[in-house]
Design a protein around this motif. Sequence first.
Motif, PDB file in Angstrom:
ATOM      1  N   VAL A  59       0.845  -1.197   0.000  1.00 49.70           N
ATOM      2  CA  VAL A  59       0.000   0.000   0.000  1.00 49.70           C
ATOM      3  C   VAL A  59       0.875   1.240   0.000  1.00 49.70           C
ATOM      4  O   VAL A  59       2.066   1.176   0.297  1.00 49.70           O
ATOM      5  N   ASP A  60       0.279   2.376  -0.326  1.00 44.20           N
ATOM      6  CA  ASP A  60       0.967   3.679  -0.283  1.00 44.20           C
ATOM      7  C   ASP A  60       2.269   3.689  -1.078  1.00 44.20           C
ATOM      8  O   ASP A  60       3.269   4.251  -0.646  1.00 44.20           O
ATOM      9  N   GLY A  61       2.271   3.025  -2.237  1.00 42.51           N
ATOM     10  CA  GLY A  61       3.451   3.020  -3.088  1.00 42.51           C
ATOM     11  C   GLY A  61       4.516   2.021  -2.684  1.00 42.51           C
ATOM     12  O   GLY A  61       5.535   1.893  -3.349  1.00 42.51           O
ATOM     13  N   ARG A  62       4.302   1.312  -1.597  1.00 43.29           N
ATOM     14  CA  ARG A  62       5.257   0.283  -1.178  1.00 43.29           C
ATOM     15  C   ARG A  62       4.874  -1.030  -1.848  1.00 43.29           C
ATOM     16  O   ARG A  62       3.697  -1.357  -1.952  1.00 43.29           O
ATOM     17  N   LYS A  63       5.865  -1.776  -2.284  1.00 45.55           N
ATOM     18  CA  LYS A  63       5.587  -3.067  -2.892  1.00 45.55           C
ATOM     19  C   LYS A  63       6.627  -4.065  -2.401  1.00 45.55           C
ATOM     20  O   LYS A  63       7.818  -3.766  -2.364  1.00 45.55           O
ATOM     21  N   TYR A  64       6.127  -5.230  -2.014  1.00 47.79           N
ATOM     22  CA  TYR A  64       6.973  -6.299  -1.496  1.00 47.79           C
ATOM     23  C   TYR A  64       6.779  -7.544  -2.339  1.00 47.79           C
ATOM     24  O   TYR A  64       5.682  -7.804  -2.835  1.00 47.79           O
ATOM     25  N   ILE A  65       7.856  -8.318  -2.486  1.00 44.21           N
ATOM     26  CA  ILE A  65       7.744  -9.615  -3.144  1.00 44.21           C
ATOM     27  C   ILE A  65       8.359 -10.664  -2.230  1.00 44.21           C
ATOM     28  O   ILE A  65       9.245 -10.368  -1.426  1.00 44.21           O
ATOM     29  N   GLU A  73      13.941 -25.569   1.071  1.00 46.01           N
ATOM     30  CA  GLU A  73      12.539 -25.955   1.004  1.00 46.01           C
ATOM     31  C   GLU A  73      11.680 -25.167   1.978  1.00 46.01           C
ATOM     32  O   GLU A  73      10.454 -25.206   1.892  1.00 46.01           O
ATOM     33  N   GLN A  74      12.309 -24.470   2.928  1.00 46.90           N
ATOM     34  CA  GLN A  74      11.545 -23.806   3.970  1.00 46.90           C
ATOM     35  C   GLN A  74      11.902 -22.346   4.158  1.00 46.90           C
ATOM     36  O   GLN A  74      11.312 -21.685   4.995  1.00 46.90           O
ATOM     37  N   THR A  75      12.839 -21.824   3.401  1.00 46.63           N
ATOM     38  CA  THR A  75      13.321 -20.464   3.628  1.00 46.63           C
ATOM     39  C   THR A  75      12.821 -19.541   2.521  1.00 46.63           C
ATOM     40  O   THR A  75      12.990 -19.837   1.339  1.00 46.63           O
ATOM     41  N   VAL A  76      12.195 -18.431   2.932  1.00 44.15           N
ATOM     42  CA  VAL A  76      11.753 -17.427   1.963  1.00 44.15           C
ATOM     43  C   VAL A  76      12.370 -16.084   2.318  1.00 44.15           C
ATOM     44  O   VAL A  76      12.679 -15.800   3.477  1.00 44.15           O
ATOM     45  N   GLY A  77      12.567 -15.263   1.301  1.00 43.70           N
ATOM     46  CA  GLY A  77      13.018 -13.901   1.492  1.00 43.70           C
ATOM     47  C   GLY A  77      11.897 -12.952   1.090  1.00 43.70           C
ATOM     48  O   GLY A  77      11.106 -13.255   0.189  1.00 43.70           O
ATOM     49  N   VAL A  78      11.805 -11.826   1.791  1.00 43.43           N
ATOM     50  CA  VAL A  78      10.815 -10.806   1.488  1.00 43.43           C
ATOM     51  C   VAL A  78      11.579  -9.524   1.160  1.00 43.43           C
ATOM     52  O   VAL A  78      12.345  -9.043   1.992  1.00 43.43           O
ATOM     53  N   TRP A  79      11.397  -9.001  -0.055  1.00 39.79           N
ATOM     54  CA  TRP A  79      12.092  -7.811  -0.504  1.00 39.79           C
ATOM     55  C   TRP A  79      11.114  -6.667  -0.677  1.00 39.79           C
ATOM     56  O   TRP A  79      10.009  -6.856  -1.184  1.00 39.79           O
ATOM     57  N   ARG A  80      11.550  -5.476  -0.308  1.00 34.86           N
ATOM     58  CA  ARG A  80      10.783  -4.272  -0.653  1.00 34.86           C
ATOM     59  C   ARG A  80      11.354  -3.799  -1.974  1.00 34.86           C
ATOM     60  O   ARG A  80      12.548  -3.508  -2.089  1.00 34.86           O
ATOM     61  N   ILE A  81      10.500  -3.686  -2.991  1.00 32.93           N
ATOM     62  CA  ILE A  81      10.974  -3.297  -4.327  1.00 32.93           C
ATOM     63  C   ILE A  81      10.551  -1.902  -4.725  1.00 32.93           C
ATOM     64  O   ILE A  81      11.016  -1.390  -5.745  1.00 32.93           O
ATOM     65  N   SER A  82       9.676  -1.260  -3.972  1.00 32.31           N
ATOM     66  CA  SER A  82       9.352   0.154  -4.230  1.00 32.31           C
ATOM     67  C   SER A  82       8.732   0.764  -3.007  1.00 32.31           C
ATOM     68  O   SER A  82       8.376   0.110  -2.065  1.00 32.31           O
TER      69      SER A  82
END
Length: 82
Positions: A59-65, A73-82
Motif C-alpha cells: 500500500v501507499d506506493g510500497r511493494k513487497y515480493i 525448502e523452507q526459507t523465503v526472502g521478502v524484498w521491498r521493491i518500491s
Amino acid sequence: MSDQVEGGLEIMQGVPIPHRTERRTYPFRELEVDECFIVECDDMKHESSVRSSATRYNVDGRKYIVRRMPNTEQTVGVWRIS
C-alpha cells in the motif's frame, strides 16, 4: 442485557468494540527499497501466511515480493521493491 441462544452462546448488547491491534510479526515497515528479511517457514501454511502479509503491506506506493531462497525448502526472502 444478554439473551441465551442455542449452543449456550450469549447475545449481548452494549459491549464496546476493542481497538484493532496490529500484529507486527514481520518488519515490513522498517524495510527500505532493496532491503529484505529472511523467514524460516515451518510448513507451507506458514509460507502462505508470509506471502499474504506481504500482499497486505503493498500500500501507499510500497511493494513487497516473496521468493523462496535457492536450494531450500523452507526459507523465503521478502524484498521491498518500491
